[in-house]
Design a protein around this motif. Sequence first.
Motif, PDB file in Angstrom:
ATOM      1  N   LYS A  78       8.478 -55.035  31.505  1.00 20.71           N
ATOM      2  CA  LYS A  78       8.230 -54.031  30.452  1.00 20.71           C
ATOM      3  C   LYS A  78       8.414 -52.623  31.059  1.00 20.71           C
ATOM      4  O   LYS A  78       9.102 -51.778  30.504  1.00 20.71           O
ATOM      5  CB  LYS A  78       6.811 -54.194  29.895  1.00 20.71           C
ATOM      6  N   TYR A  79       7.767 -52.410  32.215  1.00 23.55           N
ATOM      7  CA  TYR A  79       7.868 -51.098  32.858  1.00 23.55           C
ATOM      8  C   TYR A  79       9.317 -50.816  33.257  1.00 23.55           C
ATOM      9  O   TYR A  79       9.819 -49.726  33.075  1.00 23.55           O
ATOM     10  CB  TYR A  79       6.972 -51.034  34.099  1.00 23.55           C
ATOM     11  N   PHE A  80       9.959 -51.836  33.804  1.00 19.39           N
ATOM     12  CA  PHE A  80      11.335 -51.648  34.278  1.00 19.39           C
ATOM     13  C   PHE A  80      12.269 -51.358  33.100  1.00 19.39           C
ATOM     14  O   PHE A  80      13.038 -50.398  33.116  1.00 19.39           O
ATOM     15  CB  PHE A  80      11.783 -52.895  35.051  1.00 19.39           C
ATOM     16  N   PHE A  81      12.178 -52.184  32.063  1.00 24.10           N
ATOM     17  CA  PHE A  81      13.087 -52.029  30.920  1.00 24.10           C
ATOM     18  C   PHE A  81      12.856 -50.697  30.204  1.00 24.10           C
ATOM     19  O   PHE A  81      13.806 -50.015  29.829  1.00 24.10           O
ATOM     20  CB  PHE A  81      12.896 -53.178  29.920  1.00 24.10           C
ATOM     21  N   ASN A 130      11.816 -48.048  31.382  1.00 23.17           N
ATOM     22  CA  ASN A 130      12.314 -46.962  32.220  1.00 23.17           C
ATOM     23  C   ASN A 130      13.836 -46.857  32.161  1.00 23.17           C
ATOM     24  O   ASN A 130      14.379 -45.770  32.009  1.00 23.17           O
ATOM     25  CB  ASN A 130      11.828 -47.190  33.656  1.00 23.17           C
ATOM     26  N   ILE A 131      14.512 -47.970  32.277  1.00 22.44           N
ATOM     27  CA  ILE A 131      15.976 -47.857  32.385  1.00 22.44           C
ATOM     28  C   ILE A 131      16.692 -48.043  31.050  1.00 22.44           C
ATOM     29  O   ILE A 131      17.820 -47.607  30.889  1.00 22.44           O
ATOM     30  CB  ILE A 131      16.574 -48.816  33.447  1.00 22.44           C
ATOM     31  N   LEU A 132      16.047 -48.690  30.100  1.00 24.10           N
ATOM     32  CA  LEU A 132      16.727 -48.943  28.811  1.00 24.10           C
ATOM     33  C   LEU A 132      16.257 -48.007  27.708  1.00 24.10           C
ATOM     34  O   LEU A 132      16.902 -47.895  26.664  1.00 24.10           O
ATOM     35  CB  LEU A 132      16.499 -50.394  28.358  1.00 24.10           C
ATOM     36  N   LYS A 133      15.102 -47.408  27.936  1.00 28.13           N
ATOM     37  CA  LYS A 133      14.529 -46.447  26.969  1.00 28.13           C
ATOM     38  C   LYS A 133      14.356 -47.084  25.594  1.00 28.13           C
ATOM     39  O   LYS A 133      14.573 -46.452  24.570  1.00 28.13           O
ATOM     40  CB  LYS A 133      15.399 -45.171  26.826  1.00 28.13           C
ATOM     41  N   ILE A 134      14.009 -48.353  25.578  1.00 28.95           N
ATOM     42  CA  ILE A 134      13.687 -48.989  24.302  1.00 28.95           C
ATOM     43  C   ILE A 134      12.333 -49.688  24.434  1.00 28.95           C
ATOM     44  O   ILE A 134      11.975 -50.128  25.527  1.00 28.95           O
ATOM     45  CB  ILE A 134      14.776 -49.992  23.816  1.00 28.95           C
ATOM     46  N   PRO A 135      11.573 -49.758  23.331  1.00 29.63           N
ATOM     47  CA  PRO A 135      10.249 -50.384  23.452  1.00 29.63           C
ATOM     48  C   PRO A 135      10.343 -51.845  23.856  1.00 29.63           C
ATOM     49  O   PRO A 135      11.211 -52.574  23.374  1.00 29.63           O
ATOM     50  CB  PRO A 135       9.645 -50.253  22.046  1.00 29.63           C
ATOM     51  N   THR A 136       9.464 -52.220  24.769  1.00 31.36           N
ATOM     52  CA  THR A 136       9.436 -53.610  25.245  1.00 31.36           C
ATOM     53  C   THR A 136       8.005 -54.114  25.107  1.00 31.36           C
ATOM     54  O   THR A 136       7.079 -53.539  25.679  1.00 31.36           O
ATOM     55  CB  THR A 136       9.906 -53.666  26.715  1.00 31.36           C
ATOM     56  N   GLU A 137       7.875 -55.152  24.319  1.00 33.39           N
ATOM     57  CA  GLU A 137       6.546 -55.711  24.065  1.00 33.39           C
ATOM     58  C   GLU A 137       6.428 -57.023  24.847  1.00 33.39           C
ATOM     59  O   GLU A 137       7.399 -57.783  24.896  1.00 33.39           O
ATOM     60  CB  GLU A 137       6.479 -56.054  22.579  1.00 33.39           C
ATOM     61  N   VAL A 138       5.257 -57.279  25.408  1.00 31.69           N
ATOM     62  CA  VAL A 138       5.087 -58.526  26.168  1.00 31.69           C
ATOM     63  C   VAL A 138       3.905 -59.286  25.581  1.00 31.69           C
ATOM     64  O   VAL A 138       2.849 -58.699  25.321  1.00 31.69           O
ATOM     65  CB  VAL A 138       4.816 -58.252  27.666  1.00 31.69           C
ATOM     66  N   GLN A 146      12.295 -64.689  38.905  1.00 29.57           N
ATOM     67  CA  GLN A 146      12.315 -64.186  37.522  1.00 29.57           C
ATOM     68  C   GLN A 146      12.546 -62.683  37.528  1.00 29.57           C
ATOM     69  O   GLN A 146      13.348 -62.154  36.743  1.00 29.57           O
ATOM     70  CB  GLN A 146      10.972 -64.501  36.841  1.00 29.57           C
ATOM     71  N   LEU A 147      11.834 -61.995  38.448  1.00 32.07           N
ATOM     72  CA  LEU A 147      11.986 -60.538  38.488  1.00 32.07           C
ATOM     73  C   LEU A 147      13.418 -60.140  38.809  1.00 32.07           C
ATOM     74  O   LEU A 147      14.008 -59.306  38.113  1.00 32.07           O
ATOM     75  CB  LEU A 147      11.025 -59.919  39.508  1.00 32.07           C
ATOM     76  N   PHE A 173      19.575 -58.378  34.748  1.00 29.90           N
ATOM     77  CA  PHE A 173      19.922 -58.352  33.327  1.00 29.90           C
ATOM     78  C   PHE A 173      19.648 -56.959  32.740  1.00 29.90           C
ATOM     79  O   PHE A 173      20.450 -56.411  31.971  1.00 29.90           O
ATOM     80  CB  PHE A 173      19.116 -59.425  32.563  1.00 29.90           C
ATOM     81  N   GLY A 174      18.527 -56.363  33.132  1.00 22.90           N
ATOM     82  CA  GLY A 174      18.176 -55.025  32.638  1.00 22.90           C
ATOM     83  C   GLY A 174      19.238 -54.003  33.028  1.00 22.90           C
ATOM     84  O   GLY A 174      19.674 -53.179  32.210  1.00 22.90           O
ATOM     85  N   LEU A 175      19.683 -54.071  34.270  1.00 23.45           N
ATOM     86  CA  LEU A 175      20.706 -53.117  34.732  1.00 23.45           C
ATOM     87  C   LEU A 175      22.021 -53.352  34.010  1.00 23.45           C
ATOM     88  O   LEU A 175      22.735 -52.408  33.646  1.00 23.45           O
ATOM     89  CB  LEU A 175      20.893 -53.244  36.249  1.00 23.45           C
ATOM     90  N   TYR A 176      22.339 -54.624  33.797  1.00 24.20           N
ATOM     91  CA  TYR A 176      23.558 -54.991  33.069  1.00 24.20           C
ATOM     92  C   TYR A 176      23.519 -54.384  31.658  1.00 24.20           C
ATOM     93  O   TYR A 176      24.473 -53.787  31.171  1.00 24.20           O
ATOM     94  CB  TYR A 176      23.601 -56.518  33.029  1.00 24.20           C
ATOM     95  N   LEU A 177      22.348 -54.515  31.022  1.00 24.27           N
ATOM     96  CA  LEU A 177      22.172 -53.988  29.672  1.00 24.27           C
ATOM     97  C   LEU A 177      22.209 -52.454  29.679  1.00 24.27           C
ATOM     98  O   LEU A 177      22.806 -51.831  28.786  1.00 24.27           O
ATOM     99  CB  LEU A 177      20.809 -54.487  29.139  1.00 24.27           C
ATOM    100  N   ALA A 178      21.604 -51.857  30.698  1.00 19.57           N
ATOM    101  CA  ALA A 178      21.577 -50.391  30.792  1.00 19.57           C
ATOM    102  C   ALA A 178      22.996 -49.854  30.892  1.00 19.57           C
ATOM    103  O   ALA A 178      23.329 -48.798  30.334  1.00 19.57           O
ATOM    104  CB  ALA A 178      20.754 -49.967  32.007  1.00 19.57           C
TER     105      ALA A 178
END
Length: 610
Positions: free
Chosen positions: A315-318, A320-328, A411-412, A418-423
Amino acid sequence: MCGIIGYIGKKNIVDVLISGLKKLEYRGYDSSGIAILKENKIIRHRSVGKISQMEASLPSEFKNLSSKDDCIGIAHTRWATHGKPSEENAHPHIDCTKSFVLVHNGIIENYFELKTKLKKHKFLSDTDTEVIVHLIEENYNGSLIEAVKKTLKLLEGSYAFVLLSKYDPKKLFFARKDSPLIIGLAEDEKLIASDVTAMLEYTNKFIFLENEDFGEVSAKDIKIFNLKRDSIQQRPITLVNWSAQMAEKSGFKHFMLKEIYEQPQVLRENITSRVFGEDIIFDDELKFKKDLLKKIEKILIIGCGTSYHAGLVCKYFFENILKIPTEVDIASEFRYRNPILKNNTLAIFISQSGETADTLASLRLIKRYKLPTLGICNVVGSSLYREADSTIYIRCGPEIGVASTKAFTGQLISLYLFGLYLAKIKKTTSHQRYIELLNSLYKTPTYIENILSDTSFLKHLAELFYSKKDFLYLARGINYPVALEGALKLKEISYIHAEGYPAGEMKHGPIALIDKDMPVVIIATKGALLQKVFSNLEEVKSRDAKVIALTNYGVESKSIDYKIILPETDELISPILNVVPLQLLAYYIADILGCDIDQPRNLAKSVTVE
Ligand code: F6R
């Protein structure tokens, strides 16, 4: 939860079943049992406790098997749900006529109702499973496959079962719904088990049964049917490139320790197989079109236990780099809370086993809303893999220790990539920052090797603190979930009470617990919130707690009693390093206490029931 194995072939049936059960013991270990056909008679042995106890107490009729018929059997290791661990409740269960014997994993939810209808039958256990074998007896009319089919139509709940009968002594009968069951294929012999690890010694070729599949297997042939379809089903053969040695301890005292030490290799494998220069490539495992990914406006992450903690870090990572809300969400909560779901949400399901019942139920719920679903999973061919739109494998190899370690970092790393790929696709992070993060990820395996190369200080800390009754783990920001994970590791394997808390929240309650007897583990590695962490550290110290800090060179504070110095890395990457000493601290404490580290009490590796 429970582990099942069945075998038909030419090998010594008892050896194959017992060695398979030992590989499955992580799934449940309160009792176990075995049943084989001997001169067309079912013989069965069951025992409370570990598989080694069951093996040691095997009666002589299980030894010196010579007849060519003595090569079919089933076995089970149990994690009690209905009925306490006892010999009567241990599987296999047998019918009144002693003609059918069965092992089962799952929960038959309507067993009570079914049992009341089976008045003529004598029930000898408190289990839900026993009802299945009596139903087979009741429904048998010359065809076992028909008896199985008729029985399945009456069952509600989840099941994976294997049945053996003297009426068809060259076949095993099976069925699965919402609990895993896999057929292992070798020449002139077949296996059937809850997990591939039990069969790796004999084969790498597997058929992963689908939901509501049932059928029969002989040494040479397999027939698979499905409750929803009429014809015989063709299922693909999957090659699993895990070796039997991967499921061995390889000189380590416990699987958990081995798996902690495997982390650099796991992370390296993930990075080198997916990062090429500046590009992250997810070959065909990621089936989403880039256009769909570009439109994602929200991410929802669901998991349980350690997998949930990995989601919290992301959540923190996404964000930060994706600037979209991430709910867990915790899967067992999510599935019952009537979530509000909007279009353009990507739902990510994290599960090492890919079989966790609550996580799968949440996935099925989301699929009804037609949102894209991504699994993050370790076990090849698992239900999560088969049901999610796409799955990224975390490529950790078998994780046998019940406490999850390498799966967490696996997992991390997979989710970070995946987060960086999406960013990159969504252009939400500058190129420079993208490269910085990728470079930091590259260095993590080496940094972890560094941490693992000298663990003497962690052993020393374990010696100092193993007799404490309570621990508090504190951190802020992206390391707060690592505090939760550190506390979870300690409590599950050492049975010491431990709480993870956001350091800033401590003064709203838990501070009342702190006194000179309370060790406080605080994550104080370099990052934007370090000064805030220091203030919390002072609050802890002024209540006389013993402070153990995870930190870096150059971080100074008189309030720290014991410093665990870690390599310095980007704050966003730091959870992948910070969790490693916490895994080791928990391990060494539990080891001093003489705990059953790989199979802690009351736990099971794969929680396939609700
Ligand atoms: C803790 C642990 C469990 C699992 C949880 C989810 O060490 O192993 O908390 O993380 O049961 O399991 P998976 O990831 O298989 O869904």
